[in-house]
Write an enzyme that holds these catalytic residues in place. Structure first.
Site, short mmCIF file in Angstrom:
data_model
loop_
_atom_site.label_atom_id
_atom_site.label_comp_id
_atom_site.label_asym_id
_atom_site.label_seq_id
_atom_site.Cartn_x
_atom_site.Cartn_y
_atom_site.Cartn_z
N GLY A 8 39.73 103.29 9.18
CA GLY A 8 39.10 104.60 9.00
C GLY A 8 38.32 104.66 7.71
O GLY A 8 38.25 105.70 7.04
N GLN A 12 36.41 110.72 5.33
CA GLN A 12 36.28 111.45 4.05
C GLN A 12 37.01 110.71 2.93
O GLN A 12 36.45 110.46 1.87
CB GLN A 12 36.84 112.87 4.18
N ARG A 36 32.53 102.18 14.03
CA ARG A 36 31.13 101.75 13.94
C ARG A 36 30.82 101.26 12.53
O ARG A 36 31.33 101.80 11.56
CB ARG A 36 30.19 102.93 14.24
N ASP A 51 39.41 98.97 16.52
CA ASP A 51 40.07 100.08 17.19
C ASP A 51 41.56 99.87 16.92
O ASP A 51 42.15 98.90 17.42
CB ASP A 51 39.75 100.02 18.68
N TYR A 140 48.41 117.24 15.98
CA TYR A 140 48.23 116.48 14.72
C TYR A 140 49.53 116.47 13.91
O TYR A 140 50.00 115.41 13.47
CB TYR A 140 47.10 117.13 13.93
N1 SER Z 1 43.15 118.25 6.02
C1 SER Z 1 43.93 118.09 7.20
C2 SER Z 1 43.46 118.97 8.28
O1 SER Z 1 42.98 120.03 7.97
C3 SER Z 1 45.36 118.40 6.93
O2 SER Z 1 46.04 117.25 6.73
O3 SER Z 1 43.58 118.63 9.42
#
Ligand code: SER
Length: 316
Positions: A8, A12, A36, A51, A140
């Site tokens: 990754g 960011q 990519r 991947d 998540y």
């Molecule tokens: N910055 C992340 C999000 O907003 C939180 O871990 O998904």
């Protein structure tokens, strides 16, 4: 000798972490990977398409480059994860398991970014302790709780895996990709470029945040700490500052008095509401000396300066 793989790498955190790692360990010792290749690769930049859900591809890459450290940043963030829950599970959980399995096989040290998203509606909102209720409401968050348990499991089997529950990260180099805390970064860019921003959470929404240079120091500090200092192998609470969307807007207005912020909450409001406002990171501070440098005023001053400078350079 460190031979480092960053998954990754174009995200960011990856973009800034790669620069820091290249500085610390030498450019030829850092291998970037992602879906990519970047459009412009410098001569000293080493990039591999990867991947993380493909175990064979990962193992081949590790063997070829003799990797001994992995910063495993590949992941699907909270808002994107709600739109693509299956992909979120697959990348975040199966990808991590592949990395940890490889770490066990090849004796690799691993960094895994967990998140404040492991907490949920029944976790204390203020000074959220290191060990407390974790009842995430997002896919998540579920993948991060699972990830932490996987880290702990593999650590018991001898893997040197280290992890931080990162708060929202604020930076100017690369945009965040589909998180709930993205509003904080978006607000800066919109303020500088357009003088106005429509924020997708309510003004009073307060979340833990950190400026990127602090996040990089935290990650490197954790990875460089003596193994005996690391007493938590699931993931450390870590934070710098907490502020609301309205407080951020007000601080930006000190530099850009004409800036106007509107509020139009969407589905991300519920996600933000389920997370803590202020977390207790005393274990990280006591165990390996974590200390943040940037408060809200310092973050805003530097962000406004950098974004303004970059947009001037780009001719905007
Ligand atoms: N910055 C992340 C999000 O907003 C939180 O871990 O998904």
């Amino acid at each position: 000798m460190n031979k480092i793989l960053v998954t990754g790498a174009r995200g960011q955190i990856g973009s800034d972490l790669v620069s820091a790692l290249r500085e610390h360990y030498g450019a030829t010792n850092v291998i970037e990977s992602g879906w990519r290749a970047p459009p412009h690769l410098s001569e000293s930049q080493l990039f591999e398409s990867l991947d993380v859900t493909d175990q064979r591809q990962l193992y081949k890459l590790i063997e070829y480059h003799q990797i001994d450290t992995i910063y495993h940043l590949a992941g699907v963030l909270s808002a994107k994860g709600e739109q693509h829950p299956e992909r979120c599970w697959n990348v975040n959980v199966n990808g991590l398991r592949n990395v940890l399995e490889a770490a066990k096989c090849f004796g690799i040290q691993v960094f895994f970014p967990s998140s404040i998203a492991v907490f949920g509606p029944h976790s204390p909102k203020l000074d959220t302790p290191q060990v407390t209720v974790e009842d995430p409401t997002t896919m998540y968050g579920i993948t991060k709780v699972t990830g932490e348990l996987l880290c702990q499991y593999y650590a018991q089997q001898g893997v040197d895996v280290r992890s931080l529950r990162l708060p929202g990260i604020i930076s100017y180099s690369a945009p965040p990709g589909g998180g709930t805390t993205d509003f904080a970064v978006e607000m800066f860019h919109a303020a500088v470029q357009f003088g106005t921003y429509t924020c997708f959470v309510r003004p009073e929404t307060r979340l833990p945040m950190m400026y990127m240079p602090d996040a990089i120091r935290a990650i490197l500090g954790l990875m460089q700490a003596a193994p005996t200092a690391i007493t938590i192998r699931s993931s450390y609470n870590i934070t710098a500052v907490s502020f609301s969307a309205a407080e951020l807007a007000a601080e930006i207005q000190k530099h850009l008095p004409d800036f106007v912020c509107h509020y139009k909450p969407d589905f991300r409001q519920a996600i933000a509401d389920s997370w803590p406002s202020v977390i207790d990171d005393s274990r990280a501070r006591a165990d390996w000396g974590w200390k943040h440098k940037y408060n809200l005023a310092a973050i805003v001053e530097e962000m406004i300066g950098e974004i303004g400078f970059r947009s001037q350079k780009a001719g905007n």
